[in-house]
Design an enzyme around this catalytic site. Structure first.
Site, short mmCIF file in Angstrom:
data_model
loop_
_atom_site.label_atom_id
_atom_site.label_comp_id
_atom_site.label_asym_id
_atom_site.label_seq_id
_atom_site.Cartn_x
_atom_site.Cartn_y
_atom_site.Cartn_z
N THR A 19 0.81 -1.23 0.00
CA THR A 19 0.00 0.00 0.00
C THR A 19 0.84 1.28 0.00
OG1 THR A 19 -0.12 0.12 2.41
CG2 THR A 19 -1.84 -1.18 1.30
N ASP A 48 -0.22 -4.99 3.66
CA ASP A 48 1.00 -4.41 4.24
C ASP A 48 0.97 -2.89 4.18
OD1 ASP A 48 3.99 -4.84 5.03
OD2 ASP A 48 4.05 -3.38 3.41
N TYR A 53 4.24 5.48 5.42
CA TYR A 53 3.65 5.69 4.10
C TYR A 53 2.68 6.89 4.13
CZ TYR A 53 5.50 0.99 3.22
OH TYR A 53 6.32 -0.11 3.11
N GLN A 163 11.01 -8.75 6.22
CA GLN A 163 10.46 -8.23 4.96
C GLN A 163 11.60 -7.60 4.17
OE1 GLN A 163 7.52 -4.69 3.72
NE2 GLN A 163 6.45 -6.30 4.83
N TYR A 191 9.20 -7.58 -0.79
CA TYR A 191 8.60 -6.29 -1.16
C TYR A 191 9.11 -5.81 -2.52
CZ TYR A 191 12.52 -3.25 0.69
OH TYR A 191 13.69 -2.60 0.93
P1 NAP Z 1 5.76 -3.01 -6.51
O1 NAP Z 1 4.66 -3.72 -5.83
O2 NAP Z 1 6.91 -3.80 -7.03
O3 NAP Z 1 5.21 -2.13 -7.73
C1 NAP Z 1 4.09 -1.30 -7.64
C2 NAP Z 1 3.83 -0.70 -9.00
O4 NAP Z 1 3.58 -1.75 -9.94
C3 NAP Z 1 2.61 0.22 -9.06
O5 NAP Z 1 2.96 1.28 -9.92
C4 NAP Z 1 1.53 -0.65 -9.69
O6 NAP Z 1 0.63 0.08 -10.48
C5 NAP Z 1 2.36 -1.51 -10.61
N1 NAP Z 1 1.70 -2.81 -10.85
C6 NAP Z 1 1.37 -3.76 -9.96
N2 NAP Z 1 0.78 -4.79 -10.57
C7 NAP Z 1 0.72 -4.49 -11.89
C8 NAP Z 1 0.22 -5.15 -13.03
N3 NAP Z 1 -0.36 -6.35 -12.94
N4 NAP Z 1 0.33 -4.52 -14.24
C9 NAP Z 1 0.91 -3.32 -14.35
N5 NAP Z 1 1.41 -2.63 -13.29
C10 NAP Z 1 1.32 -3.21 -12.08
O7 NAP Z 1 6.40 -1.87 -5.59
P2 NAP Z 1 6.20 -1.37 -4.11
O8 NAP Z 1 4.92 -0.69 -3.92
O9 NAP Z 1 7.45 -0.64 -3.76
O10 NAP Z 1 6.26 -2.70 -3.22
C11 NAP Z 1 5.12 -3.39 -2.79
C12 NAP Z 1 4.84 -3.13 -1.31
O11 NAP Z 1 5.92 -3.58 -0.50
C13 NAP Z 1 4.73 -1.65 -0.97
O12 NAP Z 1 3.52 -1.08 -1.45
C14 NAP Z 1 4.88 -1.71 0.51
O13 NAP Z 1 3.69 -2.15 1.13
C15 NAP Z 1 6.00 -2.75 0.65
N6 NAP Z 1 7.36 -2.15 0.71
C16 NAP Z 1 8.08 -2.30 1.85
C17 NAP Z 1 9.34 -1.74 1.96
C18 NAP Z 1 10.13 -1.91 3.23
O14 NAP Z 1 11.13 -1.20 3.42
N7 NAP Z 1 9.73 -2.81 4.11
C19 NAP Z 1 9.89 -1.01 0.89
C20 NAP Z 1 9.15 -0.90 -0.29
C21 NAP Z 1 7.90 -1.50 -0.36
P3 NAP Z 1 -0.82 0.61 -9.98
O15 NAP Z 1 -0.66 1.01 -8.57
O16 NAP Z 1 -1.09 1.72 -10.93
O17 NAP Z 1 -1.82 -0.53 -10.14
#
Ligand code: NAP
Length: 277
Positions: A19, A48, A53, A163, A191
């Site tokens: 999220t 998550d 955030y 994570q 992630y």
């Molecule tokens: P991600 O999930 O790798 O990528 C998100 C992006 O991918 C968004 O722009 C989304 O677009 C796009 N997307 C997802 N599915 C898609 C699909 N089927 N087709 C086309 N585009 C797609 O990146 P992230 O948000 O960095 O990582 C996921 C989660 O991990 C985070 O949201 C957070 O909760 C967690 N996280 C944790 C840490 C940590 O330090 N613990 C760091 C980074 C992230 P749309 O939104 O436009 O659909």
């Protein structure tokens, strides 16, 4: 839905929802809430979020999306390192619970390591557990030396997950940290599983996905879910993306496809410092 077993025996969905950046743009709010709810309906019930955030905006949005559905999800939030002292951590958790409109978290993570000794944060986590505010705790962005120190601290063996940044283009943890976690029955939460959408434009991956009749996101997620004890948490603010991603949990990649992916994105050949976003 494929399930992953936590050290205390609880089973959670291997595919969840991230999220980060949700709730930042008022114009996207309705779609983001709809996307999260669609994902829950499809079994992507690990949600998550983190106090970091949008300085609480993501937690507020999640709280709204979970109205009437709290018991269907496994809710994860994170405390910032500068709030990881005993009193600050208890107060930060209370604020997260308020924004999320719930009375407990299923998992509370230390977002990354800061200056507070692990023993103090663990004491806060264990107090929150005893008070029913969190059901278990874990960490994020900790490399192997930090994990060794964590589990050696009093109560450190209670850790439920690490994570970590893990996707096809970020395979460093396969050398040592992932096996370290797997040998201890400690699930890893992957992630940025599609590298914040950057992987989706990789030409080699696009060709292979086309050949297999999959979307690139499905191929990238199915590759993560091939592993035992790994949970992937893609973020998708559009329902169509969530629906596409949910299907990745049903895809089994052949040994030949896995070899081709190894050629496109070679596994590590030695230890590397932990990648962090
Ligand atoms: P991600 O999930 O790798 O990528 C998100 C992006 O991918 C968004 O722009 C989304 O677009 C796009 N997307 C997802 N599915 C898609 C699909 N089927 N087709 C086309 N585009 C797609 O990146 P992230 O948000 O960095 O990582 C996921 C989660 O991990 C985070 O949201 C957070 O909760 C967690 N996280 C944790 C840490 C940590 O330090 N613990 C760091 C980074 C992230 P749309 O939104 O436009 O659909």
């Amino acid at each position: 839905m494929k399930m992953v077993t936590l050290p205390d025996g609880e089973q959670v969905a291997a595919l969840g929802q991230g999220t980060w950046f949700m709730g930042d743009k008022p114009a996207n709010r309705k779609d983001e809430i709809a996307a999260l709810r669609a994902g829950i309906d499809l079994g992507m019930t690990v949600i998550d979020t983190a106090e970091m955030y949008g300085s609480g905006r993501s937690e507020r949005l999640v709280g709204e999306a979970l109205q009437g559905r709290r018991d269907q999800v496994f809710l994860v939030s994170k405390v910032l390192p500068n709030n990881a002292g005993f009193k600050d951590c208890i107060a930060a958790c209370e604020r997260s619970l308020q924004r999320l409109q719930t009375d407990r978290l299923d998992l509370y993570l230390l977002h990354w390591r800061g200056g507070v000794p692990f023993s103090e944060t663990i004491e806060a986590f264990e107090t929150l557990k005893r008070d029913g505010k969190i059901r278990r705790w874990g960490v994020s962005n900790l490399d192997i030396d930090d994990m060794d120190e964590l589990v050696a601290a009093p109560g450190g063996e209670q850790v439920s997950t690490n994570q970590l940044l893990y996707n096809l283009s970020r395979r460093g943890i396969e050398w040592d940290l992932l096996p370290w976690c797997q040998n201890r029955g400690l699930p890893v939460m992957a992630y940025s599983p599609v590298e914040q959408a950057r992987l989706l434009n990789d030409s080699g991956l696009v060709s292979l996905a086309n050949e297999l009749g999959l979307s690139v996101a499905q191929l990238a997620l199915a590759w993560i879910l091939r592993q035992q004890n790994v949970i992937a948490i893609p973020k998708a603010g559009h329902t169509a993306h969530v629906q596409e991603n949910a299907r990745a949990a049903q895809i089994n990649l052949s040994p030949e496809t896995l070899s081709r992916l190894d050629r496109l994105f070679p596994p590590p050949v030695g230890p590397r410092p932990l990648d962090i976003l």
